[in-house]
Design an enzyme around this catalytic site. Structure first.
Site, mmCIF file in Angstrom:
data_model
loop_
_atom_site.group_PDB
_atom_site.id
_atom_site.type_symbol
_atom_site.label_atom_id
_atom_site.label_comp_id
_atom_site.label_asym_id
_atom_site.label_seq_id
_atom_site.Cartn_x
_atom_site.Cartn_y
_atom_site.Cartn_z
ATOM 1 N N ASP A 64 -5.733 -0.336 -3.294
ATOM 2 C CA ASP A 64 -5.917 -1.205 -4.456
ATOM 3 C C ASP A 64 -7.202 -2.023 -4.386
ATOM 4 O O ASP A 64 -7.869 -2.063 -3.345
ATOM 5 C CB ASP A 64 -4.705 -2.140 -4.627
ATOM 6 C CG ASP A 64 -4.238 -2.749 -3.302
ATOM 7 O OD1 ASP A 64 -5.020 -2.766 -2.339
ATOM 8 O OD2 ASP A 64 -3.088 -3.215 -3.247
ATOM 9 N N ASN A 133 7.389 -10.337 -1.854
ATOM 10 C CA ASN A 133 8.319 -10.027 -2.949
ATOM 11 C C ASN A 133 8.665 -8.526 -3.004
ATOM 12 O O ASN A 133 9.247 -8.053 -3.966
ATOM 13 C CB ASN A 133 7.733 -10.483 -4.291
ATOM 14 C CG ASN A 133 6.431 -9.757 -4.639
ATOM 15 O OD1 ASN A 133 5.975 -8.900 -3.883
ATOM 16 N ND2 ASN A 133 5.833 -10.089 -5.762
ATOM 17 N N HIS A 135 6.443 -6.006 -2.960
ATOM 18 C CA HIS A 135 5.451 -5.110 -3.570
ATOM 19 C C HIS A 135 4.821 -4.202 -2.521
ATOM 20 O O HIS A 135 4.748 -4.540 -1.340
ATOM 21 C CB HIS A 135 4.399 -5.869 -4.396
ATOM 22 C CG HIS A 135 3.359 -6.636 -3.648
ATOM 23 N ND1 HIS A 135 2.956 -7.891 -4.019
ATOM 24 C CD2 HIS A 135 2.606 -6.330 -2.560
ATOM 25 C CE1 HIS A 135 2.010 -8.316 -3.204
ATOM 26 N NE2 HIS A 135 1.786 -7.391 -2.303
ATOM 27 N N GLU A 140 3.966 -4.555 -8.378
ATOM 28 C CA GLU A 140 4.801 -5.752 -8.348
ATOM 29 C C GLU A 140 6.204 -5.440 -8.883
ATOM 30 O O GLU A 140 6.363 -4.501 -9.680
ATOM 31 C CB GLU A 140 4.171 -6.823 -9.250
ATOM 32 C CG GLU A 140 2.791 -7.305 -8.785
ATOM 33 C CD GLU A 140 2.872 -8.375 -7.708
ATOM 34 O OE1 GLU A 140 3.785 -8.312 -6.847
ATOM 35 O OE2 GLU A 140 2.017 -9.281 -7.722
HETATM 36 C C1 GLP Z 1 -1.550 -7.579 -0.708
HETATM 37 C C2 GLP Z 1 -2.002 -6.127 -0.836
HETATM 38 C C3 GLP Z 1 -1.028 -5.177 -0.225
HETATM 39 C C4 GLP Z 1 -0.586 -5.734 1.114
HETATM 40 C C5 GLP Z 1 0.249 -6.965 0.888
HETATM 41 C C6 GLP Z 1 0.662 -7.672 2.172
HETATM 42 O O1 GLP Z 1 -1.371 -8.224 -1.907
HETATM 43 N N1 GLP Z 1 -2.299 -5.707 -2.150
HETATM 44 O O2 GLP Z 1 -1.586 -3.891 -0.110
HETATM 45 O O3 GLP Z 1 0.190 -4.793 1.808
HETATM 46 O O4 GLP Z 1 -0.362 -7.861 -0.012
HETATM 47 O O5 GLP Z 1 -0.400 -8.364 2.731
HETATM 48 P P1 GLP Z 1 -0.367 -8.980 4.188
HETATM 49 O O6 GLP Z 1 -0.437 -7.845 5.108
HETATM 50 O O7 GLP Z 1 -1.583 -9.848 4.258
HETATM 51 O O8 GLP Z 1 0.895 -9.735 4.310
#
Ligand code: GLP
Length: 238
Positions: A64, A133, A135, A140
């Site tokens: 993304d 959450n 995702h 989302e």
């Molecule tokens: C972000 C990204 C995801 C990621 C998630 C968790 O918003 N878009 O691809 O896996 O949140 O992030 P983190 O590893 O910093 O907890």
């Protein structure tokens, strides 16, 4: 499911990537951003520098990107990937794919990204983190989830959580371009990683749930035939 320290979890995932790379030097690797995979990227760099692991034939697709942030923006995922991984291994520039956060036509950009993944033969191994959450990538919780790459409105919760990387919450983009659930599910192998107490509730829900639901996008992964879940101890509260 595998549990362990963050270091162990990161090494394990990096080893799984190395194994795949040994079988298929031109593998297609799906990559995630965020804090969770940092240890994996550090270990991949070590494997390259100290053990000569060769990344010159791999192709990567990132999950993304924020809409509105260009490659040079320090909070763009492109910038993150460059600094955290790509600048330190011998991947070829032309084999790196991340959606364009500054695309002129986002519908076209979404189609182009899915076509590219197909054209390259599909993702062999996809690394995923998980949002608090539930995702995955930026898919989302919602009534409907997109099959292909799409534009999404970020939830207040995600904007809030991700604001830690920005100077202020106002600077966090409200929209993103993300691989869809279908694009992710088409990967031949998936590794879902979770680290930290903040992920313990969602992981408990996910692992105890006997149902899939678009309210927890990650639950759809339970339908995948080659899913490995790698949890650090802090993310495990069963
Ligand atoms: C972000 C990204 C995801 C990621 C998630 C968790 O918003 N878009 O691809 O896996 O949140 O992030 P983190 O590893 O910093 O907890």
């Amino acid at each position: 499911m595998v549990k362990g320290s963050y270091e162990l979890a990161s090494k394990l995932v990096a080893d799984m990537i190395r194994d795949e790379l040994e079988k298929k030097p031109n593998m297609i690797l799906g990559l995630a951003t965020g804090s969770t995979p940092l240890g994996v990227y550090k270990e991949l760099i070590r494997l390259h520098k100290e053990e000569g692991v060769d990344f010159s034939n791999i192709t990567t697709f990132n999950l993304d990107e924020y809409v509105g942030l260009g490659k040079d923006h320090p909070q763009s995922y492109y910038y993150y990937m460059r600094n955290i991984l790509f600048n330190h291994i011998n991947i070829r520039e032309e084999n790196i794919f991340i959606q364009d956060g500054k695309a002129e036509d986002f519908n076209r950009e979404c189609e182009r990204y899915d076509e590219l993944i197909k054209e390259k033969g599909g993702i062999d191994l996809q690394i995923l983190g998980i949002g608090e959450n539930g995702h995955i990538a930026f898919n989302e919780p919602a009534d409907k989830l997109s099959v292909g790459t799409c534009i999404v409105q970020l939830t207040d919760s995600t904007i809030n959580v991700n604001s830690r990387f920005f100077d202020s919450i106002e600077e966090v983009p409200k929209t993103a371009i993300t691989m869809g659930i279908g694009s992710i599910m088409q990967a031949k192998k998936i590794i879902l990683m979770a680290d930290g107490e903040k992920k313990a509730d969602i992981m408990k829900k996910l692992l105890e749930s006997k149902y899939i639901s678009t309210d927890i996008p990650a639950s759809l992964l339970l339908l995948h035939q080659d899913l490995t879940i790698v949890l650090t101890r802090s993310a495990y509260k069963l």
